[in-house]
Design a protein around this motif. Structure first.
Motif, PDB file in Angstrom:
ATOM      1  N   THR A 140      24.578 -61.706  66.278  1.00 39.91           N
ATOM      2  CA  THR A 140      24.883 -62.346  67.285  1.00 39.91           C
ATOM      3  C   THR A 140      25.721 -62.872  67.878  1.00 39.91           C
ATOM      4  OG1 THR A 140      26.085 -63.125  65.021  1.00 39.91           O
ATOM      5  CG2 THR A 140      23.761 -63.987  65.100  1.00 39.91           C
ATOM      6  N   GLY A 141      27.031 -61.814  67.926  1.00 41.46           N
ATOM      7  CA  GLY A 141      27.776 -60.385  68.578  1.00 41.46           C
ATOM      8  C   GLY A 141      28.499 -59.547  69.043  1.00 41.46           C
ATOM      9  N   HIS A 142      28.371 -59.350  70.009  1.00 42.52           N
ATOM     10  CA  HIS A 142      29.120 -58.400  70.446  1.00 42.52           C
ATOM     11  C   HIS A 142      30.730 -57.704  71.443  1.00 42.52           C
ATOM     12  CE1 HIS A 142      27.895 -58.018  74.496  1.00 42.52           C
ATOM     13  NE2 HIS A 142      26.982 -58.554  74.806  1.00 42.52           N
ATOM     14  N   LYS A 143      31.485 -57.036  71.507  1.00 39.49           N
ATOM     15  CA  LYS A 143      32.804 -56.835  72.066  1.00 39.49           C
ATOM     16  C   LYS A 143      32.399 -56.942  73.862  1.00 39.49           C
ATOM     17  CE  LYS A 143      36.101 -54.742  68.864  1.00 39.49           C
ATOM     18  NZ  LYS A 143      36.070 -53.655  68.367  1.00 39.49           N
ATOM     19  N   GLY A 144      33.255 -58.233  74.943  1.00 44.19           N
ATOM     20  CA  GLY A 144      33.077 -57.701  75.634  1.00 44.19           C
ATOM     21  C   GLY A 144      33.789 -56.144  76.509  1.00 44.19           C
ATOM     22  N   LYS A 145      33.779 -55.819  77.753  1.00 47.72           N
ATOM     23  CA  LYS A 145      33.918 -54.464  78.229  1.00 47.72           C
ATOM     24  C   LYS A 145      34.919 -54.677  79.385  1.00 47.72           C
ATOM     25  CE  LYS A 145      32.910 -50.032  78.664  1.00 47.72           C
ATOM     26  NZ  LYS A 145      31.848 -48.944  78.771  1.00 47.72           N
ATOM     27  N   VAL A 146      36.315 -53.915  79.898  1.00 51.19           N
ATOM     28  CA  VAL A 146      36.933 -54.318  81.055  1.00 51.19           C
ATOM     29  C   VAL A 146      36.636 -52.633  80.964  1.00 51.19           C
ATOM     30  CG1 VAL A 146      38.950 -54.279  82.383  1.00 51.19           C
ATOM     31  CG2 VAL A 146      38.635 -55.846  80.527  1.00 51.19           C
ATOM     32  N   ASN A 147      36.193 -51.882  82.231  1.00 46.79           N
ATOM     33  CA  ASN A 147      35.982 -50.384  82.370  1.00 46.79           C
ATOM     34  C   ASN A 147      37.281 -49.961  83.438  1.00 46.79           C
ATOM     35  OD1 ASN A 147      35.841 -48.391  83.853  1.00 46.79           O
ATOM     36  ND2 ASN A 147      33.316 -48.386  84.101  1.00 46.79           N
ATOM     37  N   GLY A 148      38.543 -49.294  83.797  1.00 44.40           N
ATOM     38  CA  GLY A 148      39.501 -49.787  85.100  1.00 44.40           C
ATOM     39  C   GLY A 148      40.355 -48.449  85.161  1.00 44.40           C
ATOM     40  N   GLN A 149      41.095 -48.592  86.176  1.00 44.25           N
ATOM     41  CA  GLN A 149      41.798 -46.913  86.079  1.00 44.25           C
ATOM     42  C   GLN A 149      43.009 -47.372  86.731  1.00 44.25           C
ATOM     43  OE1 GLN A 149      39.482 -44.855  89.185  1.00 44.25           O
ATOM     44  NE2 GLN A 149      41.357 -44.786  90.364  1.00 44.25           N
ATOM     45  N   ILE A 150      43.969 -47.129  86.394  1.00 51.08           N
ATOM     46  CA  ILE A 150      44.979 -46.504  86.261  1.00 51.08           C
ATOM     47  C   ILE A 150      45.260 -45.613  87.259  1.00 51.08           C
ATOM     48  CG2 ILE A 150      47.627 -46.561  86.185  1.00 51.08           C
ATOM     49  CD1 ILE A 150      46.517 -47.140  82.515  1.00 51.08           C
ATOM     50  N   SER A 151      46.007 -46.257  88.581  1.00 50.66           N
ATOM     51  CA  SER A 151      46.453 -44.996  89.778  1.00 50.66           C
ATOM     52  C   SER A 151      47.531 -45.007  90.034  1.00 50.66           C
ATOM     53  CB  SER A 151      45.820 -45.735  91.365  1.00 50.66           C
ATOM     54  OG  SER A 151      43.897 -46.018  91.034  1.00 50.66           O
ATOM     55  N   CYS A 152      48.258 -43.379  89.604  1.00 51.40           N
ATOM     56  CA  CYS A 152      49.721 -42.990  89.872  1.00 51.40           C
ATOM     57  C   CYS A 152      49.460 -42.538  91.067  1.00 51.40           C
ATOM     58  CB  CYS A 152      50.003 -42.811  88.676  1.00 51.40           C
ATOM     59  SG  CYS A 152      50.017 -42.908  87.094  1.00 51.40           S
ATOM     60  N   LEU A 153      50.857 -43.268  92.159  1.00 48.90           N
ATOM     61  CA  LEU A 153      51.078 -42.307  93.094  1.00 48.90           C
ATOM     62  C   LEU A 153      52.843 -41.720  93.138  1.00 48.90           C
ATOM     63  CD1 LEU A 153      51.001 -41.914  96.050  1.00 48.90           C
ATOM     64  CD2 LEU A 153      52.160 -43.780  96.582  1.00 48.90           C
ATOM     65  N   GLY A 154      52.589 -40.285  93.214  1.00 50.54           N
ATOM     66  CA  GLY A 154      54.239 -39.566  93.213  1.00 50.54           C
ATOM     67  C   GLY A 154      54.908 -39.193  94.490  1.00 50.54           C
ATOM     68  N   GLU A 155      55.619 -38.542  94.607  1.00 48.81           N
ATOM     69  CA  GLU A 155      55.973 -37.844  95.838  1.00 48.81           C
ATOM     70  C   GLU A 155      56.019 -36.068  95.456  1.00 48.81           C
ATOM     71  OE1 GLU A 155      59.667 -37.778  98.398  1.00 48.81           O
ATOM     72  OE2 GLU A 155      59.980 -39.203  96.674  1.00 48.81           O
ATOM     73  N   ALA A 156      54.834 -35.201  96.279  1.00 50.68           N
ATOM     74  CA  ALA A 156      55.565 -34.240  95.662  1.00 50.68           C
ATOM     75  C   ALA A 156      56.431 -33.554  96.390  1.00 50.68           C
ATOM     76  CB  ALA A 156      53.905 -34.173  97.125  1.00 50.68           C
ATOM     77  N   ALA A 157      56.259 -31.912  96.045  1.00 50.86           N
ATOM     78  CA  ALA A 157      57.203 -30.991  95.593  1.00 50.86           C
ATOM     79  C   ALA A 157      57.462 -30.289  95.506  1.00 50.86           C
ATOM     80  CB  ALA A 157      59.152 -32.051  95.635  1.00 50.86           C
ATOM     81  N   HIS A 158      58.343 -28.687  95.797  1.00 54.36           N
ATOM     82  CA  HIS A 158      57.944 -26.972  95.063  1.00 54.36           C
ATOM     83  C   HIS A 158      58.250 -27.595  93.715  1.00 54.36           C
ATOM     84  CE1 HIS A 158      57.931 -22.892  95.000  1.00 54.36           C
ATOM     85  NE2 HIS A 158      57.969 -23.584  95.606  1.00 54.36           N
TER      86      HIS A 158
END
Length: 383
Positions: free
Chosen positions: A172-190
């Protein structure tokens, strides 16, 4: 068309390699031919992608009060799996019928088609509807266009039975679901002077810590339901991808995550918590003079299912021979039938989810025979 048994029908169905990434159109056309020959009013409805189709067939009178039997046509891939036999040819050993999709969930579709054929000459007082969707395995994607169309048309029924493999017990039941992405932006360097950049993988690591903190909060303070094997909502990180070379400070990193939600926990609220923490983490990095940003996006979501155990559709399934099992650890299209069409829904079908998605997936002759009897009793209730 000569009436076929459910085993014979299953052999035909599994021969269509309806992996979600491929077309299911030939499968749908075959099912449509069988249902039309059985006297059904059949509509094949194009999906949102080329080669993808849904099907709705109705028997008996027009109007409300009928029952929907629902299944999905797609199956998961067999790539990288070692099978003892051809996964797309039904192979029998000791009453076990091996093939991809035999349990999940072409066994139920086979029983639906043969139940429809047994309707020839039978007068129904209330309608029977058979729904077959595409692309359930990738997030209950395909059924949505069909349900939207039916909702726009004012479709009504008394309830829905989704035939996912439950051992023919009622969920009579089941969980819902959210499928997502965490996008992390940084800064390139040596990498010789990493302080001149902002390491996106480090940002991602902090966000993974935030998902763990959210999981702890849900376990202690979120909704609880002892009917589930895990009685609270869960947060899971499945993949992480970032960086190009060891000597470059990475400027991007992406995390894929999911939240499995109990009713009572708001997905918007939980995503807002993660978003707020991401903004704080990125702001702290920018305060040091570096480029940084964190964004959260939802890739896919479907609702959970919560039907009362004494709802008429649950009582009907029980009267037809199924026993009440409780609630499921996996998701189905049931929540969408409830949310988009307002149909009280239960999940009940032959086979076992423990065999699904694995090599040498199987269903048994006895399980198909039990489902034949179950559906015959469901249909009889409409006469």
């Amino acid at each position: 068309m000569t009436m076929q048994s459910s085993v014979e029908t299953l052999a035909r169905l599994v021969a269509f390699p309806t992996v979600s990434r491929d077309s299911n159109d030939a499968f749908t056309r075959y099912a449509a031919e069988r249902l039309t020959a059985a006297g059904g009013r059949v509509r094949v409805l194009p999906g949102d992608l080329a080669g993808k189709t849904n099907l709705i067939a109705s028997f008996g009178p027009d109007g409300e009060g009928g029952i929907v039997l629902s299944a999905h046509s797609d199956v998961v891939p067999v790539d990288g799996q070692e099978w003892a036999s051809d996964p797309f040819a039904l192979t029998e050993h000791d009453g076990r019928l091996y093939a991809r999709g035999s349990s999940d969930m072409k066994g139920f579709i086979a029983c639906m088609l043969t139940a429809a054929e047994r309707l020839r000459g039978v007068r129904l007082v209330r309608p029977l509807h058979i729904a077959i969707s595409h692309d359930e395995e990738i997030g209950c994607v395909g059924v949505r266009s069909m349900l939207k169309r039916l909702a726009d048309e004012g479709f009504r029924a008394a309830g829905c039975i989704v035939g996912e493999p439950t051992g023919l017990t009622i969920a009579t039941g089941h969980k819902g679901k959210v499928n997502g992405q965490i996008s992390c932006l940084g800064e390139a360097a040596h990498s010789a002077n990493p302080t001149l950049g902002c390491n996106a993988i480090n940002l991602a690591a902090r966000m993974i810590g935030e998902t763990e903190a959210l999981q702890e909060w849900l376990a202690q303070h979120g909704a609880h339901d002892a009917a589930y094997s895990v009685p609270y909502s869960t947060v899971h990180v499945g993949t992480i991808a970032g960086g190009t070379a060891l000597n470059i400070v990475p400027d991007s990193c992406n995390i894929r995550f999911e939240i499995r939600l109990l009713p009572g926990d708001s997905p918007d609220d939980l995503l807002a918590r993660l978003t707020a923490r991401g903004q704080e983490i990125a702001a702290a990095a920018r305060a040091g003079g570096r480029t940084a940003g964190i964004e959260i996006s939802v890739q896919n979501a479907y609702p959970g299912l919560q039907t009362e155990e004494d709802a008429p559709i649950a009582r009907l399934a029980k009267a037809a021979g199924a026993s009440v099992a409780g609630k499921l650890s996996f998701g189905t299209e049931g929540g969408l039938f409830n949310d988009m069409l307002g149909l009280p829904t239960v999940v009940c079908g032959p086979g076992s989810i423990d065999r699904a998605h694995k090599p040498d997936e199987f269903i048994t002759r006895d399980e198909l025979a039990a489902c034949d009897g179950f559906l015959d009793r469901i249909v009889s209730s409409l006469g």
